[in-house]
Motif scaffolding. Structure first.
Motif, mmCIF file in Angstrom:
data_model
loop_
_atom_site.group_PDB
_atom_site.id
_atom_site.type_symbol
_atom_site.label_atom_id
_atom_site.label_comp_id
_atom_site.label_asym_id
_atom_site.label_seq_id
_atom_site.Cartn_x
_atom_site.Cartn_y
_atom_site.Cartn_z
ATOM 1 N N GLY A 4 0.799 -1.225 0.000
ATOM 2 C CA GLY A 4 0.000 0.000 0.000
ATOM 3 C C GLY A 4 0.819 1.256 0.000
ATOM 4 O O GLY A 4 0.322 2.321 0.347
ATOM 5 N N GLY A 5 2.078 1.173 -0.401
ATOM 6 C CA GLY A 5 2.929 2.342 -0.424
ATOM 7 C C GLY A 5 3.233 2.821 -1.828
ATOM 8 O O GLY A 5 3.096 2.087 -2.792
ATOM 9 N N VAL A 6 3.629 4.073 -1.900
ATOM 10 C CA VAL A 6 3.999 4.695 -3.159
ATOM 11 C C VAL A 6 5.311 5.428 -2.948
ATOM 12 O O VAL A 6 5.488 6.110 -1.943
ATOM 13 N N ALA A 7 6.238 5.287 -3.885
ATOM 14 C CA ALA A 7 7.505 6.019 -3.839
ATOM 15 C C ALA A 7 7.469 7.095 -4.911
ATOM 16 O O ALA A 7 7.118 6.829 -6.057
ATOM 17 N N LEU A 8 7.796 8.319 -4.520
ATOM 18 C CA LEU A 8 7.802 9.445 -5.441
ATOM 19 C C LEU A 8 9.114 10.191 -5.345
ATOM 20 O O LEU A 8 9.718 10.265 -4.270
ATOM 21 N N GLY A 9 9.532 10.759 -6.437
ATOM 22 C CA GLY A 9 10.711 11.607 -6.448
ATOM 23 C C GLY A 9 10.392 12.884 -7.190
ATOM 24 O O GLY A 9 9.499 12.917 -8.038
ATOM 25 N N GLY A 10 11.106 13.946 -6.868
ATOM 26 C CA GLY A 10 10.851 15.198 -7.554
ATOM 27 C C GLY A 10 11.860 16.254 -7.199
ATOM 28 O O GLY A 10 12.853 15.991 -6.519
ATOM 29 N N ARG A 11 11.590 17.449 -7.689
ATOM 30 C CA ARG A 11 12.434 18.599 -7.394
ATOM 31 C C ARG A 11 11.540 19.761 -6.993
ATOM 32 O O ARG A 11 10.584 20.086 -7.679
ATOM 33 N N ALA A 12 11.886 20.364 -5.877
ATOM 34 C CA ALA A 12 11.189 21.554 -5.396
ATOM 35 C C ALA A 12 12.091 22.765 -5.611
ATOM 36 O O ALA A 12 13.315 22.639 -5.666
ATOM 37 N N GLU A 13 11.477 23.916 -5.714
ATOM 38 C CA GLU A 13 12.242 25.149 -5.926
ATOM 39 C C GLU A 13 13.180 25.441 -4.751
ATOM 40 O O GLU A 13 14.309 25.886 -4.933
ATOM 41 N N ASP A 14 12.695 25.180 -3.534
ATOM 42 C CA ASP A 14 13.491 25.418 -2.327
ATOM 43 C C ASP A 14 12.914 24.584 -1.180
ATOM 44 O O ASP A 14 11.947 23.855 -1.369
ATOM 45 N N PHE A 15 13.512 24.693 -0.013
ATOM 46 C CA PHE A 15 13.074 23.893 1.129
ATOM 47 C C PHE A 15 11.664 24.267 1.575
ATOM 48 O O PHE A 15 10.896 23.408 2.011
ATOM 49 N N LEU A 16 11.316 25.526 1.478
ATOM 50 C CA LEU A 16 9.970 25.953 1.859
ATOM 51 C C LEU A 16 8.926 25.325 0.936
ATOM 52 O O LEU A 16 7.891 24.845 1.400
ATOM 53 N N ALA A 17 9.206 25.287 -0.362
ATOM 54 C CA ALA A 17 8.282 24.661 -1.312
ATOM 55 C C ALA A 17 8.149 23.170 -1.030
ATOM 56 O O ALA A 17 7.051 22.611 -1.104
ATOM 57 N N THR A 48 18.466 24.389 -10.629
ATOM 58 C CA THR A 48 18.749 24.297 -9.199
ATOM 59 C C THR A 48 17.469 23.978 -8.446
ATOM 60 O O THR A 48 16.372 24.088 -8.968
ATOM 61 N N GLY A 49 17.636 23.594 -7.214
ATOM 62 C CA GLY A 49 16.485 23.285 -6.376
ATOM 63 C C GLY A 49 16.849 22.237 -5.355
ATOM 64 O O GLY A 49 18.016 22.025 -5.030
#
Length: 66
Positions: A4-17, A48-49
């Motif tokens: 029942g788990g999902v693994a996701l990866g991504g890039r955020a603009e910064d730590f706050l995002a 960057t991000g």
């Protein structure tokens, strides 16, 4: 995953995002757990991000059929 788990990866603009994205996922009723698994600063040809990977545990109701 079958558990029942999902693994996701991504890039955020910064730590706050990234923080905001995690909080949005935690607010979804069918998501029972959000785990930040990996995080590192990205700085390269692709921009960057903050690159990250997370694990989501979903409620068992997601996989039930009527």
């Amino acid at each position: 995953t079958i558990e029942g788990g999902v693994a996701l990866g991504g890039r955020a603009e910064d730590f706050l995002a990234l923080h905001r994205q995690l909080e949005e996922l935690r607010a979804v009723p069918l998501v029972t757990k959000v785990t930040l698994k990996d995080i590192h600063l990205a700085n390269g040809e692709e921009g960057t991000g903050v690159d990250f990977s997370i694990g989501l545990t979903l409620a068992e109701n997601v996989f039930r059929f009527r």
